[in-house]
Design a protein around this motif. Structure first.
Motif, PDB file in Angstrom:
ATOM      1  N   THR A  18     -27.369  15.912  10.622  1.00 35.12           N
ATOM      2  CA  THR A  18     -26.297  14.890   9.848  1.00 35.12           C
ATOM      3  C   THR A  18     -26.464  13.596  10.324  1.00 35.12           C
ATOM      4  O   THR A  18     -27.503  13.294  11.224  1.00 35.12           O
ATOM      5  N   ALA A  19     -26.143  12.775   9.118  1.00 38.10           N
ATOM      6  CA  ALA A  19     -25.850  11.364   9.160  1.00 38.10           C
ATOM      7  C   ALA A  19     -24.631  10.809  10.066  1.00 38.10           C
ATOM      8  O   ALA A  19     -23.617  11.071   9.105  1.00 38.10           O
ATOM      9  N   VAL A  20     -24.119  10.267  10.756  1.00 40.04           N
ATOM     10  CA  VAL A  20     -23.559   9.791  11.302  1.00 40.04           C
ATOM     11  C   VAL A  20     -22.609   8.573  11.097  1.00 40.04           C
ATOM     12  O   VAL A  20     -23.775   7.442  11.590  1.00 40.04           O
ATOM     13  N   LEU A  21     -22.104   7.512  11.081  1.00 40.21           N
ATOM     14  CA  LEU A  21     -21.638   6.427  10.599  1.00 40.21           C
ATOM     15  C   LEU A  21     -20.968   5.852  12.163  1.00 40.21           C
ATOM     16  O   LEU A  21     -20.308   5.986  12.308  1.00 40.21           O
ATOM     17  N   THR A  22     -22.330   5.244  12.267  1.00 41.53           N
ATOM     18  CA  THR A  22     -21.650   4.711  14.523  1.00 41.53           C
ATOM     19  C   THR A  22     -21.856   3.403  14.959  1.00 41.53           C
ATOM     20  O   THR A  22     -21.596   2.963  15.406  1.00 41.53           O
ATOM     21  N   GLY A  23     -21.577   2.116  13.684  1.00 42.08           N
ATOM     22  CA  GLY A  23     -21.762   1.191  14.010  1.00 42.08           C
ATOM     23  C   GLY A  23     -20.796   0.629  13.045  1.00 42.08           C
ATOM     24  O   GLY A  23     -21.447   0.264  11.158  1.00 42.08           O
ATOM     25  N   ALA A  27     -25.985  -7.860  12.093  1.00 43.82           N
ATOM     26  CA  ALA A  27     -26.236  -7.451  13.777  1.00 43.82           C
ATOM     27  C   ALA A  27     -24.247  -7.963  14.467  1.00 43.82           C
ATOM     28  O   ALA A  27     -24.876  -6.671  15.086  1.00 43.82           O
ATOM     29  N   GLY A  28     -23.695  -7.696  14.012  1.00 42.89           N
ATOM     30  CA  GLY A  28     -22.281  -7.280  14.396  1.00 42.89           C
ATOM     31  C   GLY A  28     -22.376  -5.477  14.292  1.00 42.89           C
ATOM     32  O   GLY A  28     -22.290  -4.703  14.835  1.00 42.89           O
ATOM     33  N   ALA A  29     -23.039  -4.837  13.179  1.00 46.24           N
ATOM     34  CA  ALA A  29     -23.313  -2.959  12.922  1.00 46.24           C
ATOM     35  C   ALA A  29     -24.241  -2.743  13.533  1.00 46.24           C
ATOM     36  O   ALA A  29     -23.673  -1.579  15.065  1.00 46.24           O
ATOM     37  N   LEU A  30     -25.100  -3.314  14.198  1.00 43.16           N
ATOM     38  CA  LEU A  30     -26.290  -3.795  14.757  1.00 43.16           C
ATOM     39  C   LEU A  30     -25.592  -3.060  16.207  1.00 43.16           C
ATOM     40  O   LEU A  30     -25.580  -2.039  17.197  1.00 43.16           O
ATOM     41  N   ASP A  31     -25.164  -4.077  16.332  1.00 42.59           N
ATOM     42  CA  ASP A  31     -24.293  -3.989  18.561  1.00 42.59           C
ATOM     43  C   ASP A  31     -23.316  -3.096  18.343  1.00 42.59           C
ATOM     44  O   ASP A  31     -23.236  -2.668  19.481  1.00 42.59           O
ATOM     45  N   ALA A  58     -31.014  -1.721  18.639  1.00 45.19           N
ATOM     46  CA  ALA A  58     -31.685  -2.687  17.987  1.00 45.19           C
ATOM     47  C   ALA A  58     -32.367  -2.501  17.074  1.00 45.19           C
ATOM     48  O   ALA A  58     -32.554  -2.046  16.265  1.00 45.19           O
ATOM     49  N   PRO A  59     -32.149  -4.040  16.734  1.00 42.73           N
ATOM     50  CA  PRO A  59     -33.034  -4.330  14.558  1.00 42.73           C
ATOM     51  C   PRO A  59     -34.580  -3.225  14.914  1.00 42.73           C
ATOM     52  O   PRO A  59     -34.684  -3.338  13.399  1.00 42.73           O
ATOM     53  N   GLY A  60     -35.614  -3.372  15.969  1.00 38.35           N
ATOM     54  CA  GLY A  60     -36.813  -2.272  16.029  1.00 38.35           C
ATOM     55  C   GLY A  60     -36.085  -1.521  15.528  1.00 38.35           C
ATOM     56  O   GLY A  60     -37.510  -0.512  14.922  1.00 38.35           O
ATOM     57  N   ALA A  78     -20.392  -7.072   4.689  1.00 43.41           N
ATOM     58  CA  ALA A  78     -20.019  -6.270   5.470  1.00 43.41           C
ATOM     59  C   ALA A  78     -21.275  -5.072   5.143  1.00 43.41           C
ATOM     60  O   ALA A  78     -22.155  -4.533   4.426  1.00 43.41           O
ATOM     61  N   ALA A  79     -21.422  -4.652   6.970  1.00 42.82           N
ATOM     62  CA  ALA A  79     -22.642  -3.290   6.684  1.00 42.82           C
ATOM     63  C   ALA A  79     -22.595  -2.917   7.881  1.00 42.82           C
ATOM     64  O   ALA A  79     -21.144  -2.132   8.531  1.00 42.82           O
ATOM     65  N   VAL A  80     -22.606  -1.061   7.723  1.00 41.84           N
ATOM     66  CA  VAL A  80     -22.832  -0.167   8.272  1.00 41.84           C
ATOM     67  C   VAL A  80     -23.759   0.377   8.852  1.00 41.84           C
ATOM     68  O   VAL A  80     -25.194   0.287   8.544  1.00 41.84           O
ATOM     69  N   VAL A  81     -23.917   0.780   9.830  1.00 42.99           N
ATOM     70  CA  VAL A  81     -25.216   1.791  10.351  1.00 42.99           C
ATOM     71  C   VAL A  81     -24.910   3.577  10.341  1.00 42.99           C
ATOM     72  O   VAL A  81     -24.207   3.862  10.860  1.00 42.99           O
ATOM     73  N   LEU A  82     -26.202   4.267   9.956  1.00 43.49           N
ATOM     74  CA  LEU A  82     -26.227   5.743   9.980  1.00 43.49           C
ATOM     75  C   LEU A  82     -26.821   6.176  10.790  1.00 43.49           C
ATOM     76  O   LEU A  82     -28.143   5.184  10.975  1.00 43.49           O
TER      77      LEU A  82
END
Length: 344
Positions: free
Chosen positions: A2-7, A84-88, A93-95, A191-195
């Motif tokens: 599943t896809a989880v919003l983590t940041g 950058a804030g969402a990844l942190d 890392a961006p990679g 605004a950004a989110v990471v999944l």
């Protein structure tokens, strides 16, 4: 998987006070429109953000080409800060990113923000990219859905960025009240989110429901003109929303075996005070349940697609299912269900 919003991360430009921008620019801009002052005063907005403060520079006579050049110039640092804030926050890392999706309806360029920011942030050269363009205020939710599909299918992380600079589209003075409403409400933000696949913390995207009423397509429009992008906004929008929002939420929750009472947080896109009033009344919500949306409207204004992500940030500490809703041209409603990664 599943896809989880983590940041999540966000960035805003200079803050402007609603009363100050009325007194310093729009009072003269709309000097012949009797209701204009009342519209600004009743917008629910106290402060908002602008890369182009109309008290310092009047863009209403600028051509679209000049506005698009300014968009790229201003969007890059805001987008970079939000991503950058969402990844942190996600501990990545961006990679690590496999897909980078960008949603915007306020600016375009080729190469776009996706390519420029991916390179600037150090994302991998094999990165997949997606542009969600000109969908308007609800774009964050289909953007999240597409990113989640990628995460689930490819088991790689994805990032969604919503970057909207509505201040670049201030229009020449006209007597149309819909222009007054638009200029009283809209604001700038990124605004950004990471999944991530199968993460043990964060919120899992558990469902998405969409509804479009094409019979009311003329009620909300966003037209490209020689002088930027022009909003068309009918006062009948809340009435259309009232006909559909209950069924959309019912379908979303029923599909997950939930009832409205099980929802711990409501991230409702604050398109304006009447929009929030309609959602409250149709769903039987309390003012406390809409506090995060009212707060975002007051402190940020309507930042188009970025706004619902700002409301989700306000609800970061809520324990339990969260419903996110947004509305825009079409006339279209989107709703998403996010549940805790563990225990649901």
């Amino acid at each position: 998987m599943t896809a989880v919003l983590t940041g999540a991360g966000s960035a805003v430009p200079t803050t402007i006070d609603q009363d100050d921008v009325w007194d310093g620019f729009f009072a003269d801009h709309y000097a012949g429109v009797r209701a204009a002052r009342r519209v600004f005063a009743s917008s629910g907005v106290r402060r908002r953000h602008a890369v182009a403060n109309p008290m310092d520079e009047d863009l209403s006579g600028w051509g679209t080409g000049a506005r698009m050049q300014r968009y790229v110039q201003e969007a890059l640092p805001l987008g970079k800060q939000a991503v950058a804030g969402a990844l942190d926050a996600a501990g990545l890392a961006p990679g690590d990113v496999g897909l980078f999706a960008v949603a915007t309806c306020t600016g375009y360029a080729t190469p776009g923000l996706d390519i420029r920011l991916a390179s600037d942030l150090g994302m991998p050269p094999g990165l997949q990219r997606l542009l969600v363009g000109h969908m308007g205020c609800y774009a964050a939710i289909p953007g999240m859905a597409a990113a989640a599909d990628y995460v689930t299918a490819r088991t790689r992380p994805a990032v969604l960025l919503c970057c909207e600079l509505t201040s670049l589209h201030v229009q020449p003075a006209v007597r149309d009240l819909d222009q007054v409403v638009a200029h009283a409400l809209f604001s700038d933000a990124a605004a950004a989110v990471v999944l991530q696949p199968g993460a043990g913390r964060g919120r899992r995207l558990a469902g998405v429901v969409a509804r479009t009423d094409p019979s009311t397509a003329d009620h909300m429009t966003w037209d490209v003109t020689d002088l930027g992008f022009r909003m068309g906004l009918s006062p009948r929008v809340p009435d259309v929303l009232s006909r559909h929002v209950g069924a959309v939420v019912d379908e979303l929750l029923t599909g997950a075996g939930l009832a409205p009472a099980d929802v711990a947080g409501w991230a409702v896109h604050p398109g304006g005070p009447r929009i929030l009033d309609v959602v409250r009344d149709e769903l039987g919500l309390t003012e406390a349940q809409l506090a995060a949306s009212r707060r975002v409207l007051a402190e940020h204004g309507n930042c188009s697609s970025a706004t619902v992500l700002l409301v989700l940030e306000e609800l970061a500490d809520v324990d339990g299912p969260v419903v996110a809703m947004a509305f825009g041209p079409g006339l279209t409603l989107y709703a998403a269900l996010l549940v805790p990664a563990r225990g649901w």
